[in-house]
Design an enzyme around this catalytic site. Structure first.
Site, mmCIF file in Angstrom:
data_model
loop_
_atom_site.group_PDB
_atom_site.id
_atom_site.type_symbol
_atom_site.label_atom_id
_atom_site.label_comp_id
_atom_site.label_asym_id
_atom_site.label_seq_id
_atom_site.Cartn_x
_atom_site.Cartn_y
_atom_site.Cartn_z
ATOM 1 N N HIS A 141 -37.557 15.597 -23.723
ATOM 2 C CA HIS A 141 -38.905 15.035 -23.815
ATOM 3 C C HIS A 141 -38.789 13.529 -23.669
ATOM 4 C CE1 HIS A 141 -42.988 14.265 -25.057
ATOM 5 N NE2 HIS A 141 -42.558 13.483 -26.028
ATOM 6 N N LYS A 162 -44.530 5.681 -24.547
ATOM 7 C CA LYS A 162 -43.636 5.892 -23.399
ATOM 8 C C LYS A 162 -44.413 5.924 -22.083
ATOM 9 C CE LYS A 162 -41.938 9.763 -24.968
ATOM 10 N NZ LYS A 162 -42.705 9.846 -26.225
ATOM 11 N N ASP A 180 -43.094 13.037 -19.616
ATOM 12 C CA ASP A 180 -43.209 14.099 -20.614
ATOM 13 C C ASP A 180 -41.973 14.993 -20.664
ATOM 14 O OD1 ASP A 180 -44.742 15.376 -22.708
ATOM 15 O OD2 ASP A 180 -44.844 17.098 -21.363
ATOM 16 N N ARG A 246 -29.637 -8.508 -32.483
ATOM 17 C CA ARG A 246 -30.310 -9.659 -31.896
ATOM 18 C C ARG A 246 -29.463 -10.365 -30.845
ATOM 19 N NH1 ARG A 246 -33.425 -13.142 -36.388
ATOM 20 N NH2 ARG A 246 -34.297 -13.953 -34.440
#
Length: 315
Positions: A141, A162, A180, A246
């Site tokens: 998915h 998404k 999907d 980071r």
């Protein structure tokens, strides 16, 4: 691992093969191994390690070898090979079919086909085709997009953004492969290729709007049928207090069908332009593959600035 198969009819259509003999309908004859074989040693009588599941390719060398044998020897040699119940024989280069081949094929119900292609070219194309068609696979998915030539698989919970990110990337000139559901195939020891199930190909679901056809809205240049997977990006809601990387010094990977793919986790919150972030992620991943790691170079400069060597960093 589940084994897949394709019909001989698909192979015939793909390579425009001439059907010399078929024991039954080509659609009912199944091929289940991506490996093929040129039977050099079997023609000499050595069958101990012969893999009977492979399609057998007869090129100029094999046909010439048979022509030089006496009739009874040719029949005996071919009969021993065909008796192994091989899935099919393909004669290349439009060569004349050996005298006893059809007789042995009929006796043991083995399909015989012919190609006009040269043997080496045909073998290379056949192996590539079978590796894709019979590759191990799974469905995830997610969303698959091509960004600056990099295949980016976007994962995350439903509603995280998404599909919206994919549409924004398409508007910025990139291409959609699947939304999907992404069908992923392992086509080699190092390559994963993703595509969309045919029924939802080129479609995107946007909550509040519904299903949209990306190909019709943005044109043929906005979509692509398949793409290799170079990077996995997992989108997750921003968690206050969670430590996110980071500097980019941590190299994470995700195992998909036994292949380790570079992976990133990107936190989502209002105000972040995810399309731009994914563009940078794709370019940075491409740069790493070309041998330049920005995080490592920055760390070296930082250490040099403060006069720290390798021994100091390891304390």
């Amino acid at each position: 691992m589940e084994k897949y198969s394709i019909s001989l009819e698909q192979i015939i259509n793909e390579f425009s093969l001439e059907s010399i003999y078929l024991p039954s309908a080509a659609s009912e004859l199944m091929i289940s191994t991506p490996e093929i074989n040129r039977p050099g040693l079997p023609l000499c009588g050595y069958l101990d390690l012969f893999d009977a599941e492979r399609i057998q390719i007869f090129g100029r060398a094999e046909v010439k070898f048979l022509e030089e044998k006496a009739d009874d020897e040719e029949y005996k040699t071919l009969d021993a090979i065909f008796a192994m119940h091989i899935p099919a024989v393909i004669v290349t280069s439009d060569l004349e079919i050996p005298a006893h081949m059809i007789e042995c094929a009929q006796r043991h119900d083995v399909p015989v086909l012919r190609s006009s292609e040269r043997t080496s070219e045909f073998v290379a194309a056949m192996i590539a085709y079978l590796n894709v068609q019979l590759a191990p696979r799974l469905t995830r998915h997610g969303v698959l997009v091509e960004v600056y030539g990099e295949g980016v698989l976007i994962l995350g919970d439903s509603g995280v953004g998404k599909s919206e990110t994919a549409i924004e990337l398409v508007k910025r000139g990139h291409r959609l492969i699947a939304d999907d559901a992404v069908e992923i195939k392992r086509t080699s020891a190092k390559a994963l290729v993703g595509s969309a199930p045919e029924i939802i190909r080129h479609y995107v679901e946007l909550r509040g709007i519904g299903i949209v056809d990306v190909r019709r809205l943005f044109g043929m240049g906005a979509v692509k049928l398949t793409e290799k997977i170079d990077l996995v990006v997992t989108l997750e809601p921003w968690v206050q207090g969670k430590m996110y990387d980071r500097l980019g010094m941590e190299s994470e990977t995700m195992d998909i069908l036994g292949i380790e793919v570079p992976s990133l986790t990107i936190p989502v919150r209002p105000g972040r332009n995810l399309a731009v972030v994914l563009e940078i992620a794709a370019m940075n991943n491409r740069q790493k593959k070309m041998g330049y790691n920005t995080a490592e170079e920055f760390n070296k400069r930082l250490m040099s600035q403060y006069g720290m060597g390798e021994s100091d960093k390891n304390r």
